[in-house]
Design a protein around this motif. Structure first.
Motif, PDB file in Angstrom:
ATOM      1  N   LEU A   1      -7.789 -16.812  -2.352  1.00 17.38           N
ATOM      2  CA  LEU A   1      -9.218 -17.479  -2.133  1.00 17.38           C
ATOM      3  C   LEU A   1     -10.257 -16.518  -2.576  1.00 17.38           C
ATOM      4  O   LEU A   1     -11.393 -17.308  -3.232  1.00 17.38           O
ATOM      5  N   TYR A   2     -10.189 -15.202  -2.278  1.00 14.47           N
ATOM      6  CA  TYR A   2     -11.269 -14.377  -2.972  1.00 14.47           C
ATOM      7  C   TYR A   2     -11.378 -14.466  -4.453  1.00 14.47           C
ATOM      8  O   TYR A   2     -12.463 -14.245  -4.904  1.00 14.47           O
ATOM      9  N   ASP A   3     -10.233 -14.313  -5.002  1.00 16.16           N
ATOM     10  CA  ASP A   3      -9.909 -14.224  -6.359  1.00 16.16           C
ATOM     11  C   ASP A   3     -10.720 -15.411  -6.900  1.00 16.16           C
ATOM     12  O   ASP A   3     -11.378 -15.543  -8.170  1.00 16.16           O
ATOM     13  N   LYS A   4     -10.537 -16.766  -6.344  1.00 14.93           N
ATOM     14  CA  LYS A   4     -11.089 -17.780  -6.679  1.00 14.93           C
ATOM     15  C   LYS A   4     -12.337 -17.810  -6.815  1.00 14.93           C
ATOM     16  O   LYS A   4     -13.072 -18.194  -7.556  1.00 14.93           O
ATOM     17  N   GLY A   5     -13.056 -17.306  -5.760  1.00 16.96           N
ATOM     18  CA  GLY A   5     -14.662 -17.101  -5.707  1.00 16.96           C
ATOM     19  C   GLY A   5     -15.070 -16.323  -6.695  1.00 16.96           C
ATOM     20  O   GLY A   5     -16.337 -16.301  -7.201  1.00 16.96           O
ATOM     21  N   VAL A   6     -14.218 -15.173  -7.377  1.00 13.58           N
ATOM     22  CA  VAL A   6     -14.742 -14.331  -8.441  1.00 13.58           C
ATOM     23  C   VAL A   6     -14.713 -15.119  -9.334  1.00 13.58           C
ATOM     24  O   VAL A   6     -15.654 -14.957 -10.480  1.00 13.58           O
ATOM     25  N   LEU A   7     -13.570 -16.068  -9.888  1.00 16.73           N
ATOM     26  CA  LEU A   7     -13.605 -16.688 -10.637  1.00 16.73           C
ATOM     27  C   LEU A   7     -14.640 -17.673 -10.819  1.00 16.73           C
ATOM     28  O   LEU A   7     -15.283 -18.090 -11.943  1.00 16.73           O
ATOM     29  N   ILE A   8     -15.071 -18.151  -9.613  1.00 17.67           N
ATOM     30  CA  ILE A   8     -16.312 -19.340  -9.760  1.00 17.67           C
ATOM     31  C   ILE A   8     -17.435 -18.570 -10.064  1.00 17.67           C
ATOM     32  O   ILE A   8     -18.472 -19.160 -10.797  1.00 17.67           O
ATOM     33  N   LEU A   9     -17.738 -17.290  -9.625  1.00 13.22           N
ATOM     34  CA  LEU A   9     -18.712 -16.553 -10.051  1.00 13.22           C
ATOM     35  C   LEU A   9     -19.022 -16.454 -11.359  1.00 13.22           C
ATOM     36  O   LEU A   9     -20.167 -16.681 -12.323  1.00 13.22           O
ATOM     37  N   THR A  10     -17.868 -16.234 -12.135  1.00  9.61           N
ATOM     38  CA  THR A  10     -17.736 -16.134 -13.762  1.00  9.61           C
ATOM     39  C   THR A  10     -18.356 -17.545 -14.159  1.00  9.61           C
ATOM     40  O   THR A  10     -19.058 -17.514 -15.352  1.00  9.61           O
ATOM     41  N   GLY A  11     -17.674 -18.595 -13.783  1.00 11.20           N
ATOM     42  CA  GLY A  11     -18.047 -19.776 -14.226  1.00 11.20           C
ATOM     43  C   GLY A  11     -19.857 -20.227 -14.203  1.00 11.20           C
ATOM     44  O   GLY A  11     -20.255 -20.791 -14.864  1.00 11.20           O
ATOM     45  N   PHE A  12     -20.243 -19.651 -12.834  1.00 11.33           N
ATOM     46  CA  PHE A  12     -21.644 -19.874 -12.532  1.00 11.33           C
ATOM     47  C   PHE A  12     -22.597 -19.288 -13.810  1.00 11.33           C
ATOM     48  O   PHE A  12     -23.500 -19.588 -14.248  1.00 11.33           O
ATOM     49  N   MET A  13     -22.046 -17.860 -13.978  1.00 14.49           N
ATOM     50  CA  MET A  13     -22.775 -17.091 -15.096  1.00 14.49           C
ATOM     51  C   MET A  13     -22.552 -17.875 -16.481  1.00 14.49           C
ATOM     52  O   MET A  13     -23.846 -17.962 -17.272  1.00 14.49           O
ATOM     53  N   ARG A  14     -21.676 -18.424 -16.879  1.00 16.66           N
ATOM     54  CA  ARG A  14     -21.602 -18.983 -18.031  1.00 16.66           C
ATOM     55  C   ARG A  14     -22.372 -20.395 -17.843  1.00 16.66           C
ATOM     56  O   ARG A  14     -22.984 -20.828 -18.865  1.00 16.66           O
TER      57      ARG A  14
ATOM     58  N   ASP B   1     -13.786 -17.247   0.221  1.00 20.05           N
ATOM     59  CA  ASP B   1     -14.621 -16.993  -0.786  1.00 20.05           C
ATOM     60  C   ASP B   1     -16.260 -17.065  -0.238  1.00 20.05           C
ATOM     61  O   ASP B   1     -16.872 -17.434  -0.650  1.00 20.05           O
ATOM     62  N   SER B   2     -16.423 -16.690   0.824  1.00 19.79           N
ATOM     63  CA  SER B   2     -17.589 -16.704   1.869  1.00 19.79           C
ATOM     64  C   SER B   2     -18.644 -15.850   1.242  1.00 19.79           C
ATOM     65  O   SER B   2     -19.835 -16.061   1.521  1.00 19.79           O
TER      66      SER B   2
END
Length: 806
Positions: free
Chosen positions: A624-637, A664-665
């Motif tokens: 879940l934490y790794d998913k949060g990091v990938l979402i962060l990348t998606g936000f930046m894009r 992912d909190s």
């Protein structure tokens, strides 16, 4: 406080649910009736009732829900209600010997109470035969008749040998008995010089010239004739012995068999069941075949000398009453708390002897709880079935077939008993109680699971916080006070219990149904109230009890708080820093969970590696934490990658975190740190942040919001509150706030603040004091905003990287 901050500040009245005591003040607690049913579980109760009332195969019940929500209590109450209203015809179950195949004992069924009578009837039959038949055999009439028969046949044998002995004497021969090992064999020897001499000895004497050869030839010829004559006579003698045995058997039969037949027939007339009558017929047959077992010493001593031995020989003719329902007409309810293989499915006991090793018989077959529940209900804790790998497959097989086969699990040091008892017809409703994860695991992993457990009853861990719920809570409190003889709870104490239920539920509009926790608070509060000299349980006692419960299990939290006091954990709660922010996490120890702040940092450099998460690279992060990091990348894009590719390298780190991190909190927190590093604008270190985020920058709710806020508050209290500190949470978590009184007081005095935001733009403005900036039609951001500065920095990093790789 600035107007910007006030825009997202949560009013103090929303930080905690306060129960209005006036709602119950009009109802005297002494007049409240204790609850007698299940509270807040209408859906689950309906499912359980369905499963109990449908008698078709496979409608067993799996009850799910968190411990303490009343699962076991509800099942017991519902079963008790059914037991009160329903009368059934239960069966007794017996195992008896299979005389034709002793390794396959037979099973017999009787109406409730009849199994005990059948066992006693067979036992009485054997005892009466053991007593009467030896007396018959030792009686004067029997002895005289037996002696006459024996005398008659002995006379016939003597007459048979009389003429032969005369011929032997005339021919000069005599009949001798020769010893060959353990046996004796008759033979004919010539009578020479008043002594019997064998032909072999005479041949030696002839060779030595001491006996005439012609006489030897004559003796041999005579020997051949006499031997043939002796063989004929011996055959006739054996026939006489056989006839004697037959006559003696006829004598026994004429005196004893009618007695046995009469008693067995009398017993058979009591039963209509074909299997029972068949068993009694076989018993009749085997008793007649084994009449010799009944022979005692004499009429006077038969009871003393022979009875004990005879009864031990007659174990094969006893009845093993496996299930005795005498006096019961309600369905049995069995709650098996220790479901070992033996306790659940029964066993075949074995005994060891040096001569024959491990052995057993049908009298050593023992029942288990599933058989004791036959015709009724068996309640089990689901997780207990997986302590032994044999339990679940056997339970599933038994429920699918509707039959129970009693057997043992053999070990290398104890071989099987060799018994294969006849299978038993089974009619039992099994109720498993377990958590949802156990149900889900079985549902996915075992294709047969849904075939044998067709009904799922889900117990909810919350109920509505409305007038009905409040009344039911009051009834439950009264029930615990009454059953455990506790001190009464006054209106303020009831209000405190309701607030505790709200906090356990996690929402202001819900009450927890984990009544085990509520009941424990009431019991311990009663003890504490008596200790403090109180006459009733009030709000202060409830608060002190809850704190006392926490102090029993929060040693780890206390130790970690001490580490913050000693500055072993580096955390800033004042000042401003670029690329640094206070994140919040929850430590869950099972019976206790608490929040703690963690420094999260972001660093930048030219490169093309994108966002590097140190936790993930070090294998310290969960999925879940790794998913949060990938979402962060998606936000930046989504935010900065519409015009150009993103070319930069950034690393994110949970500082001083050496164990696993999941959830992912912290994803929004990491974005704030990254935006601060990109824009060069510092973040207010007085604030701590929690909240997950999606790729569009919308803040999403998280768990453990109260623990996180309280953990940061305790850390800020180490050096005293400055009036600037606070926590920023997702807007959706507002209805879950149930903060402790110390925080409420601090907020009321403007010493601590709780903020709620809905997106990243609101959050970064609150943290930096600078607007995030909205994108215009040209795809650009207003100058001097966070997004503008971040976008400029990303261009610079990309240009630097392109120049470097040329």
């Amino acid at each position: 406080m600035s107007e910007i901050n006030n825009k997202w500040r949560i009013p103090v009245e929303k930080l905690r649910f306060r129960f209005d005591e006036k709602k119950v003040e009009h109802t005297p607690l002494d007049e409240i009736e204790p609850c007698c049913g299940i509270i807040g579980q209408d859906r689950a109760i309906s499912a359980v009732e369905l499963g109990l009332e449908i008698k078709s195969k496979g409608y067993n019940i799996f009850v799910t829900g968190l411990p303490g929500t009343g699962r076991t209590t509800a099942v017991k109450l519902l079963l008790d209600e059914i037991e009160k209203d329903e009368t059934v015809e239960l069966k007794d179950i017996c195992y008896v010997n299979n005389f034709k195949m002793p390794d396959s004992p037979r099973v017999l069924y009787f109406a409730a109470g009849e199994g005990r009578k059948f066992k006693k009837a067979v036992s009485y039959l054997i005892d009466s035969l053991v007593t009467i038949i030896p007396k018959i055999f030792s009686g004067e009439n029997y002895r005289q008749r037996r002696e006459r028969i024996i005398t008659e046949f002995e006379t016939r044998q003597k007459e048979l040998f009389k003429d032969f002995e005369k011929d032997l004497k005339e021919k000069g021969f005599v009949l001798v008995q020769l010893q060959f090992g353990q046996t004796v064999r008759p033979d004919l020897h010539p009578f020479i010089n008043n002594e019997p001499v064998s032909l072999n000895e005479l041949e030696k004497l002839t060779d030595e010239g001491k006996f005439p050869e012609i006489n030897l030839k004559e003796l041999k010829a005579e020997y051949e004739k006499l031997s043939k004559q002796f063989e004929v006579i011996s055959g006739q003698s054996k026939k006489i012995s056989s006839d004697l045995e037959e006559e003696l058997n006829k004598l026994d039969t004429s005196l004893v068999v009618p007695l046995v037949n009469d008693k067995i027939e009398t017993l058979k007339n009591l039963y209509d069941d074909e299997k029972t009558r068949e068993y009694l017929s076989d018993l009749n047959e085997i008793l007649i075949e084994e009449l010799d077992l009944f022979r005692g010493t004499d009429a006077e001593n038969a009871e003393q000398d022979g009875a004990t031995k005879i009864r031990s020989l007659f174990n094969a003719f006893t009845v093993n009453l496996l299930v005795d329902n005498n006096g019961f007409n309600k369905r049995p309810i069995i709650i098996e708390e220790f479901p070992t293989y033996k306790n659940l499915f029964g066993s075949i006991e074995r005994v060891y002897s040096s001569g024959s090793g491990w052995r057993s018989d049908f009298t050593r077959i023992r029942s288990g709880s599933i058989l004791e529940a036959n015709g009724g209900y068996l309640v089990l804790n689901a997780i207990d079935l997986f302590n032994d790998p044999q339990l679940w497959p056997m339970l599933k097989r038994t429920l699918r077939s509707g039959h129970l086969v009693i057997s043992n699990i053999d070990t290398p040091f104890m071989s099987g008993s060799g018994l294969k008892p006849e299978k038993i017809d089974l009619d039992v409703k099994v109720i498993l109680i377990g958590e949802s994860r156990v149900y889900d695991t079985l549902f996915r992993a075992d294709a047969d699971f849904k075939k044998v457990f067709k009904v799922k009853a889900e117990f909810d861990n919350v109920m509505k916080n409305d007038e009905s719920g409040i009344n039911q809570y009051a009834q439950f409190v009264k029930k615990i006070v009454y059953e455990d003889d506790l001190m009464d709870v006054n209106h303020s104490g009831l209000a405190a219990l309701l607030e505790f239920g709200v906090k356990l539920s996690g929402r202001h509009d819900r009450l927890s149904t984990r009544f085990t926790n509520i009941a424990d608070v009431i019991r311990e509060s009663s003890w504490l109230a008596r200790k403090n000299g109180k006459s009733k349980i009030d709000r202060e006692i409830i608060k002190e009890t809850i704190l006392m419960q926490k102090n029993r299990v929060n040693l780890i939290e206390t130790k970690m708080h001490e580490m913050y006091q000693r500055a072993l954990y580096l955390i800033d709660v004042t000042g401003w820093e670029i690329g640094q922010i206070n994140g919040l996490s929850v430590y869950d120890l099972g019976e206790h969970s608490f929040g703690r702040p963690t420094r999260i940092t972001a660093s930048l450099s030219p490169g093309a590696d994108g966002i590097i998460n140190i936790e993930r690279e070090a294998s310290l992060s969960g999925r879940l934490y790794d998913k949060g990091v990938l979402i962060l990348t998606g936000f930046m894009r989504h935010r900065f990658g519409s015009k150009r590719p993103l070319v930069f390298t950034a690393s994110l780190c949970f500082e001083q975190s050496y164990s696993g991190v999941d959830g992912d909190s912290a994803s929004s927190t990491e974005i704030y740190a990254l935006l601060s590093a990109l824009s060069g604008k510092p973040i207010n270190q007085s604030l701590a942040v929690t909240g997950s985020v999606n790729q569009k920058g919308e803040i999403q709710p998280i768990g453990g919001v109260n623990q996180k806020i309280e953990g940061y508050f305790d850390t800020c209290m180490i050096n005293g509150l400055t009036g600037e500190q606070g926590v920023m949470i997702p807007k959706q978590n507002e209805p879950e706030l149930m903060l402790k009184d110390e925080i409420i007081e601090a907020v009321e005095k403007n010493k601590f603040h709780i903020y709620a935001v809905e997106n990243i733009d609101e959050g970064i403005e609150l943290l930096t004091g600078i607007p995030a900036g909205e994108i215009n039609d040209d795809g650009d951001y207003p100058e001097d905003t966070i997004n503008y500065l971040a976008d400029i920095k990303l261009r610079e990093l990309a240009d630097t990287w392109r120049d470097y790789i040329k």
